[in-house]
Design a protein around this motif. Structure first.
Motif, PDB file in Angstrom:
ATOM      1  N   TYR A  84     -14.573  47.097  23.486  1.00 41.38           N
ATOM      2  CA  TYR A  84     -14.290  46.046  22.505  1.00 41.38           C
ATOM      3  C   TYR A  84     -15.082  44.793  22.887  1.00 41.38           C
ATOM      4  O   TYR A  84     -15.206  44.456  24.052  1.00 41.38           O
ATOM      5  CB  TYR A  84     -12.803  45.690  22.469  1.00 41.38           C
ATOM      6  CG  TYR A  84     -11.882  46.844  22.162  1.00 41.38           C
ATOM      7  CD1 TYR A  84     -11.625  47.239  20.852  1.00 41.38           C
ATOM      8  CD2 TYR A  84     -11.258  47.541  23.192  1.00 41.38           C
ATOM      9  CE1 TYR A  84     -10.783  48.298  20.575  1.00 41.38           C
ATOM     10  CE2 TYR A  84     -10.413  48.600  22.923  1.00 41.38           C
ATOM     11  CZ  TYR A  84     -10.183  48.974  21.623  1.00 41.38           C
ATOM     12  OH  TYR A  84      -9.349  50.027  21.351  1.00 41.38           O
ATOM     13  N   LEU A  86     -15.018  40.765  21.814  1.00 42.39           N
ATOM     14  CA  LEU A  86     -14.289  39.715  21.101  1.00 42.39           C
ATOM     15  C   LEU A  86     -15.170  38.478  20.980  1.00 42.39           C
ATOM     16  O   LEU A  86     -15.684  37.969  21.990  1.00 42.39           O
ATOM     17  CB  LEU A  86     -12.991  39.358  21.827  1.00 42.39           C
ATOM     18  CG  LEU A  86     -11.772  40.276  21.565  1.00 42.39           C
ATOM     19  CD1 LEU A  86     -12.001  41.671  22.125  1.00 42.39           C
ATOM     20  CD2 LEU A  86     -10.515  39.660  22.138  1.00 42.39           C
ATOM     21  N   ALA A  89     -14.127  32.873  16.276  1.00 39.99           N
ATOM     22  CA  ALA A  89     -14.464  32.514  14.889  1.00 39.99           C
ATOM     23  C   ALA A  89     -13.756  31.216  14.540  1.00 39.99           C
ATOM     24  O   ALA A  89     -12.575  31.029  14.868  1.00 39.99           O
ATOM     25  CB  ALA A  89     -14.045  33.625  13.934  1.00 39.99           C
ATOM     26  N   ALA A  95     -20.297  30.484  11.741  1.00 39.61           N
ATOM     27  CA  ALA A  95     -20.093  31.287  12.944  1.00 39.61           C
ATOM     28  C   ALA A  95     -20.525  30.481  14.165  1.00 39.61           C
ATOM     29  O   ALA A  95     -21.521  29.760  14.130  1.00 39.61           O
ATOM     30  CB  ALA A  95     -20.896  32.576  12.851  1.00 39.61           C
ATOM     31  N   THR A 112      -9.946  31.838  16.023  1.00 41.93           N
ATOM     32  CA  THR A 112      -9.472  33.214  16.186  1.00 41.93           C
ATOM     33  C   THR A 112     -10.603  34.047  16.781  1.00 41.93           C
ATOM     34  O   THR A 112     -11.726  33.557  16.957  1.00 41.93           O
ATOM     35  CB  THR A 112      -9.031  33.817  14.843  1.00 41.93           C
ATOM     36  OG1 THR A 112     -10.145  33.799  13.933  1.00 41.93           O
ATOM     37  CG2 THR A 112      -7.870  33.030  14.238  1.00 41.93           C
ATOM     38  N   PHE A 113     -10.309  35.307  17.045  1.00 42.77           N
ATOM     39  CA  PHE A 113     -11.318  36.206  17.582  1.00 42.77           C
ATOM     40  C   PHE A 113     -11.533  37.369  16.625  1.00 42.77           C
ATOM     41  O   PHE A 113     -10.578  37.956  16.122  1.00 42.77           O
ATOM     42  CB  PHE A 113     -10.892  36.754  18.955  1.00 42.77           C
ATOM     43  CG  PHE A 113     -11.190  35.832  20.088  1.00 42.77           C
ATOM     44  CD1 PHE A 113     -12.390  35.916  20.785  1.00 42.77           C
ATOM     45  CD2 PHE A 113     -10.272  34.864  20.468  1.00 42.77           C
ATOM     46  CE1 PHE A 113     -12.665  35.066  21.837  1.00 42.77           C
ATOM     47  CE2 PHE A 113     -10.540  34.007  21.521  1.00 42.77           C
ATOM     48  CZ  PHE A 113     -11.744  34.109  22.208  1.00 42.77           C
ATOM     49  N   THR A 114     -12.778  37.678  16.375  1.00 41.07           N
ATOM     50  CA  THR A 114     -13.099  38.913  15.659  1.00 41.07           C
ATOM     51  C   THR A 114     -13.379  39.991  16.706  1.00 41.07           C
ATOM     52  O   THR A 114     -14.016  39.715  17.724  1.00 41.07           O
ATOM     53  CB  THR A 114     -14.324  38.742  14.759  1.00 41.07           C
ATOM     54  OG1 THR A 114     -15.447  38.344  15.552  1.00 41.07           O
ATOM     55  CG2 THR A 114     -14.055  37.681  13.693  1.00 41.07           C
ATOM     56  N   VAL A 115     -12.884  41.199  16.428  1.00 42.67           N
ATOM     57  CA  VAL A 115     -12.984  42.290  17.392  1.00 42.67           C
ATOM     58  C   VAL A 115     -13.947  43.340  16.855  1.00 42.67           C
ATOM     59  O   VAL A 115     -13.771  43.851  15.739  1.00 42.67           O
ATOM     60  CB  VAL A 115     -11.608  42.914  17.666  1.00 42.67           C
ATOM     61  CG1 VAL A 115     -11.729  44.043  18.686  1.00 42.67           C
ATOM     62  CG2 VAL A 115     -10.625  41.849  18.160  1.00 42.67           C
ATOM     63  N   SER A 116     -14.958  43.660  17.638  1.00 41.49           N
ATOM     64  CA  SER A 116     -15.872  44.754  17.323  1.00 41.49           C
ATOM     65  C   SER A 116     -15.620  45.884  18.314  1.00 41.49           C
ATOM     66  O   SER A 116     -15.674  45.662  19.532  1.00 41.49           O
ATOM     67  CB  SER A 116     -17.331  44.288  17.414  1.00 41.49           C
ATOM     68  OG  SER A 116     -17.583  43.239  16.488  1.00 41.49           O
ATOM     69  N   THR A 199      -6.896  50.556  19.233  1.00 37.83           N
ATOM     70  CA  THR A 199      -7.104  49.213  18.694  1.00 37.83           C
ATOM     71  C   THR A 199      -6.666  48.157  19.713  1.00 37.83           C
ATOM     72  O   THR A 199      -5.759  48.389  20.521  1.00 37.83           O
ATOM     73  CB  THR A 199      -6.304  49.004  17.394  1.00 37.83           C
ATOM     74  OG1 THR A 199      -4.913  49.258  17.637  1.00 37.83           O
ATOM     75  CG2 THR A 199      -6.797  49.956  16.305  1.00 37.83           C
ATOM     76  N   ALA A 201      -6.124  43.900  19.348  1.00 42.34           N
ATOM     77  CA  ALA A 201      -6.198  42.710  18.487  1.00 42.34           C
ATOM     78  C   ALA A 201      -5.260  41.646  19.042  1.00 42.34           C
ATOM     79  O   ALA A 201      -4.106  41.514  18.607  1.00 42.34           O
ATOM     80  CB  ALA A 201      -5.825  43.057  17.051  1.00 42.34           C
ATOM     81  N   THR A 203      -3.393  38.181  19.689  1.00 45.25           N
ATOM     82  CA  THR A 203      -3.049  37.004  18.897  1.00 45.25           C
ATOM     83  C   THR A 203      -3.229  35.750  19.751  1.00 45.25           C
ATOM     84  O   THR A 203      -3.600  35.831  20.927  1.00 45.25           O
ATOM     85  CB  THR A 203      -1.595  37.113  18.410  1.00 45.25           C
ATOM     86  OG1 THR A 203      -0.717  37.124  19.547  1.00 45.25           O
ATOM     87  CG2 THR A 203      -1.385  38.388  17.606  1.00 45.25           C
TER      88      THR A 203
END
Length: 224
Positions: A84, A86, A89, A95, A112-116, A199, A201, A203
Motif C-alpha cells: 500500500y 498512502l 490529499a 494535489a 486525508t490519505f488516498t490509498v493505492s 484493504t 484505510a 482514518t
C-alpha cells in the motif's frame, strides 16, 4: 435251413453323447483350479446344466488417506506481497507536491490519505477430504517501521465466496478461526476457490507515523 436274424441294439442318440462330454468339462476345470497353487482365496460357482449361468463373488478394499491443501497467491514458491502507498490529499485543493512554501486553494478541512494498493487481490484454494476445514491467521511479525507499529488488525480481508471466508488478523499471535463450508459427502469433503481482497484505510484517529512498514502473516488450514 431257414435263417434267423436278431435285431441289433440301436446306438444311443448323438445328443446324449454330446451331453455327456459337456458335463465333463466343468468338472475337469474345477479339478484343475483346485490343484493350481495360489495365495488368494477363490470363489467358484457351478452351473446346473447347459445354458445355466455360473457366478463368483469379488470384494474390494480401498484405503484413502486424509489430506488438507491450502494455496494463497499464484504459482511459484515466493511469499506473495501486498503493498500500500498512502499519499496525503488536501480537501478542496490541488494535489500536494514536494517543496516548501507552496500555495494552493484549500477548504480548511483536515488532510486525508488516498490509498493505492498493489497485489492485494489474491486467489485462494482449499481442498480436503478430512471433514470441516478450519482457517486461522497468525501474525508472525507485526507491521513495524523502526519502533513504530501499525496494528495488524487494521488490515481488512473480504472474500468473493462466503463459503470460503478469510480469518481475521490479530495484532499478535493467533486470530480467531473460521470454518470453510464443505462441498460434498455431507460437507466433509471440500473443494473451494475464492479471491481474498486485503484493504487498509486508516482514518484520522488511526493516522500512522510516516515510515516504511513491513510485517508477515501465516494462514493455516486444519481438519479434525
Amino acid at each position: 435251413m431257414p435263417v434267423r436274424t436278431r435285431p441289433c441294439p440301436r446306438p444311443a442318440p448323438l445328443r446324449a453323447r454330446l451331453h455327456g462330454v459337456a458335463l465333463a468339462l466343468p468338472i475337469a476345470l474345477a479339478i484343475a483350479m483346485a490343484a493350481a497353487p495360489g495365495k488368494g482365496r477363490a470363489d467358484t460357482g457351478d452351473s446346473n446344466g447347459l445354458g445355466s449361468p455360473a457366478s463368483a463373488s469379488l470384494r474390494f478394499a480401498i484405503n484413502i488417506d486424509k489430506f488438507v491443501y491450502l494455496k494463497l497467491g499464484g504459482e511459484g514458491s515466493d511469499v506473495p506481497t501486498v503493498a500500500y502507498t498512502l499519499a496525503p490529499a488536501v480537501p478542496g485543493g490541488p494535489a500536494p507536491s514536494n517543496g516548501n512554501n507552496r500555495t494552493g486553494a484549500w477548504s480548511g478541512a483536515a488532510p486525508t490519505f488516498t490509498v493505492s494498493a498493489s497485489g492485494n487481490a489474491l486467489p485462494v484454494e482449499v481442498r480436503s477430504n478430512g471433514g470441516t476445514v478450519s482457517l486461522r491467521a497468525t501474525t508472525v511479525t507485526p507491521l513495524a517501521s523502526g519502533s513504530a507499529t501499525i496494528p495488524m488488525s487494521r488490515i481488512g480481508i473480504s472474500s468473493s465466496d462466503s463459503g470460503l471466508p478469510a480469518p481475521p488478523l490479530a495484532d499478535s499471535g493467533n486470530g480467531a478461526s473460521v470454518n470453510v463450508a464443505g462441498t460434498a459427502f455431507g460437507n466433509r469433503v471440500t473443494v473451494r476457490n475464492a479471491t481474498w481482497t486485503f484493504t487498509y484505510a486508516p482514518t484520522g484517529a488511526q493516522m500512522p507515523l510516516a515510515g516504511n512498514y513491513s510485517g508477515q502473516v501465516r494462514f493455516t488450514a486444519s481438519v479434525p
